[in-house]
Scaffold this motif. Structure first.
Motif, PDB file in Angstrom:
ATOM      1  N   VAL A 111       0.904   9.570  -5.287  1.00 14.33           N
ATOM      2  CA  VAL A 111       1.203  10.968  -4.946  1.00 14.33           C
ATOM      3  C   VAL A 111       2.090  11.597  -6.026  1.00 14.33           C
ATOM      4  CG1 VAL A 111       2.439  12.451  -3.320  1.00 14.33           C
ATOM      5  CG2 VAL A 111       0.905  10.693  -2.455  1.00 14.33           C
ATOM      6  N   GLY A 112       3.090  10.845  -6.494  1.00 12.98           N
ATOM      7  CA  GLY A 112       3.970  11.361  -7.550  1.00 12.98           C
ATOM      8  C   GLY A 112       3.188  11.702  -8.808  1.00 12.98           C
ATOM      9  N   ALA A 113       2.309  10.778  -9.237  1.00 16.83           N
ATOM     10  CA  ALA A 113       1.491  11.032 -10.433  1.00 16.83           C
ATOM     11  C   ALA A 113       0.562  12.221 -10.206  1.00 16.83           C
ATOM     12  CB  ALA A 113       0.689   9.778 -10.775  1.00 16.83           C
ATOM     13  N   GLY A 114      -0.009  12.329  -8.995  1.00 15.10           N
ATOM     14  CA  GLY A 114      -0.917  13.439  -8.686  1.00 15.10           C
ATOM     15  C   GLY A 114      -0.209  14.787  -8.733  1.00 15.10           C
ATOM     16  N   ILE A 143       0.846  -1.210   0.000  1.00 21.97           N
ATOM     17  CA  ILE A 143       0.000   0.000   0.000  1.00 21.97           C
ATOM     18  C   ILE A 143       0.876   1.253   0.000  1.00 21.97           C
ATOM     19  CG2 ILE A 143      -1.677   1.325   1.354  1.00 21.97           C
ATOM     20  CD1 ILE A 143      -2.845  -1.324   2.322  1.00 21.97           C
ATOM     21  N   ALA A 144       1.973   1.212   0.774  1.00 18.44           N
ATOM     22  CA  ALA A 144       2.877   2.367   0.834  1.00 18.44           C
ATOM     23  C   ALA A 144       3.509   2.630  -0.540  1.00 18.44           C
ATOM     24  CB  ALA A 144       3.968   2.120   1.876  1.00 18.44           C
ATOM     25  N   VAL A 145       3.888   1.568  -1.244  1.00 18.58           N
ATOM     26  CA  VAL A 145       4.474   1.738  -2.578  1.00 18.58           C
ATOM     27  C   VAL A 145       3.453   2.363  -3.529  1.00 18.58           C
ATOM     28  CG1 VAL A 145       5.369   0.508  -4.596  1.00 18.58           C
ATOM     29  CG2 VAL A 145       6.133  -0.142  -2.311  1.00 18.58           C
ATOM     30  N   THR A 199      10.679   2.461  -9.187  1.00 16.04           N
ATOM     31  CA  THR A 199       9.892   3.233 -10.163  1.00 16.04           C
ATOM     32  C   THR A 199       8.994   4.246  -9.448  1.00 16.04           C
ATOM     33  OG1 THR A 199       9.862   1.330 -11.650  1.00 16.04           O
ATOM     34  CG2 THR A 199       8.240   3.068 -12.066  1.00 16.04           C
ATOM     35  N   SER A 200       8.354   3.809  -8.367  1.00 18.18           N
ATOM     36  CA  SER A 200       7.454   4.705  -7.618  1.00 18.18           C
ATOM     37  C   SER A 200       8.228   5.874  -7.013  1.00 18.18           C
ATOM     38  CB  SER A 200       6.744   3.914  -6.511  1.00 18.18           C
ATOM     39  OG  SER A 200       5.994   2.865  -7.058  1.00 18.18           O
ATOM     40  N   LEU A 201       9.423   5.593  -6.477  1.00 20.08           N
ATOM     41  CA  LEU A 201      10.242   6.667  -5.901  1.00 20.08           C
ATOM     42  C   LEU A 201      10.695   7.657  -6.973  1.00 20.08           C
ATOM     43  CD1 LEU A 201      12.396   4.592  -3.360  1.00 20.08           C
ATOM     44  CD2 LEU A 201      10.643   6.302  -2.810  1.00 20.08           C
ATOM     45  N   ILE A 202      11.025   7.138  -8.152  1.00 17.56           N
ATOM     46  CA  ILE A 202      11.441   8.025  -9.252  1.00 17.56           C
ATOM     47  C   ILE A 202      10.275   8.930  -9.667  1.00 17.56           C
ATOM     48  CG2 ILE A 202      12.091   8.061 -11.699  1.00 17.56           C
ATOM     49  CD1 ILE A 202      13.768   5.552 -11.148  1.00 17.56           C
ATOM     50  N   ILE A 203       9.064   8.345  -9.773  1.00 13.36           N
ATOM     51  CA  ILE A 203       7.889   9.152 -10.143  1.00 13.36           C
ATOM     52  C   ILE A 203       7.624  10.218  -9.079  1.00 13.36           C
ATOM     53  CG2 ILE A 203       5.388   9.085 -10.512  1.00 13.36           C
ATOM     54  CD1 ILE A 203       6.963   7.967 -12.825  1.00 13.36           C
ATOM     55  N   SER A 209       2.362  -3.941 -12.075  1.00 11.57           N
ATOM     56  CA  SER A 209       3.236  -4.573 -11.082  1.00 11.57           C
ATOM     57  C   SER A 209       2.618  -4.501  -9.688  1.00 11.57           C
ATOM     58  CB  SER A 209       4.613  -3.883 -11.074  1.00 11.57           C
ATOM     59  OG  SER A 209       5.169  -3.901 -12.362  1.00 11.57           O
ATOM     60  N   ILE A 210       2.025  -3.348  -9.365  1.00 10.79           N
ATOM     61  CA  ILE A 210       1.447  -3.182  -8.025  1.00 10.79           C
ATOM     62  C   ILE A 210       0.263  -4.129  -7.829  1.00 10.79           C
ATOM     63  CG2 ILE A 210       0.144  -1.553  -6.586  1.00 10.79           C
ATOM     64  CD1 ILE A 210       1.991   0.667  -7.731  1.00 10.79           C
ATOM     65  N   ILE A 211      -0.630  -4.194  -8.818  1.00  9.47           N
ATOM     66  CA  ILE A 211      -1.797  -5.075  -8.698  1.00  9.47           C
ATOM     67  C   ILE A 211      -1.365  -6.538  -8.685  1.00  9.47           C
ATOM     68  CG2 ILE A 211      -3.816  -5.919  -9.987  1.00  9.47           C
ATOM     69  CD1 ILE A 211      -4.469  -3.014 -10.624  1.00  9.47           C
TER      70      ILE A 211
END
Length: 283
Positions: free
Chosen positions: A169-172, A161-163, A260-264, A234-236
């Motif tokens: 948040v990055g996409a938002g 969930i944290a990932v 990837t999530s951290l980069i976004i 990947s997340i799902i």
């Protein structure tokens, strides 16, 4: 400034913004509560729609894809399978669409009062996170009803969930910034989200994607590229592995999703902080 000092400068700026953001946590909390109240105002079922919406979607998907699609009919415990995809997707989709207009819809606040502007898109994401957590009760009820064993790997659920939260948040941040300068962003993203939905393995297993597909005399591994270019796939898939299969996620696969999530999030923060100073003039 010499380029070797850039990482330290960026880290110091990020920590400074994070400290300021934390100082306005009370405003963040009030905005999250406001969003939840507005969402269910004048609603007959109120917060029960957090259960009702995924339940209705699950029923529709189950009827359509177990009767009309022979392959889906062979997926064991299809309601649980599809809920593992629908719930994270609804969290992501609602957060992104809501975040896009978060700055523009609060133009009077943005133009008159100073506060960290990132509070607005983040509050939308957190309000949808609350709905997602409530909706998880439906998923666990179906898991128990279907007698699917819960293994120790369920303990990884908060991490997954944290990932997803980091990625969302990055996409938002990126899209809310774009919408301030280009109001077409919301219209375009509504189409993009529809295409994204079908390209994400929500109602089908990712394993059915072809490992080799030839286009313009070039052979591509569709399964591999969907995993690489689509973080939500990947997340799902990770949600499904720990909840539906009761197995551990592949370490490399999960770490790549986290990176990837951290980069976004990093890119989103840089873009947002770069242009947030001009939001008051543009809205």
């Amino acid at each position: 400034m010499p380029w070797v000092f850039w990482p330290f400068y960026l880290l110091r700026s990020f920590l400074a913004h994070l400290g300021e953001f934390w100082a306005y946590r009370e405003l963040l909390r009030n905005l999250v509560v406001r969003d939840l109240k507005v969402r269910y105002r004048n609603s007959l079922l109120g917060v029960l729609w957090s259960f009702g919406n995924p339940l209705l979607m699950m029923v529709v998907f189950t009827i359509v894809f177990t009767i009309m699609t022979p392959y889906s009919g062979r997926i064991e415990n299809f309601p649980v399978f599809v809920l593992c995809g629908i719930l994270p997707w609804n969290f992501f989709s609602s957060s992104v669409i809501g975040s896009i207009r978060s700055i523009v819809d609060n133009d009077s606040l943005v133009s008159k009062v100073y506060f960290p502007r990132e509070v607005l898109p983040v509050s939308i994401v957190l309000a949808n996170l609350v709905n997602f957590l409530v909706a998880l009760i439906v998923l666990f009820a179906f898991i128990l009803f279907s007698q699917i064993p819960l293994t120790k790997w369920i303990l990884l659920l908060p991490l997954v969930i944290a990932v997803q939260l980091i990625f969302t948040v990055g996409a938002g941040l990126i899209l809310s910034t774009a919408n301030v300068f280009y109001r077409d962003t919301q219209v375009i993203m509504e189409v993009v989200m529809l295409a994204w939905f079908f390209m994400t393995p929500i109602f089908y297993p990712i394993e059915i994607l072809p490992r080799s597909y030839e286009i313009f005399n070039i052979t591509i591994d569709v399964w591999r590229w969907v995993n690489i270019i689509n973080p939500m796939a990947s997340i799902i898939a990770t949600y499904r592995v720990i909840l539906y299969n009761g197995a551990p996620p592949e370490f490399y696969f999960f770490m790549r999703t986290l990176l990837t999530s951290l980069i976004i999030l990093g890119i989103g923060s840089l873009i947002f902080y770069r242009y947030s100073r001009t939001f008051a003039e543009e809205v």
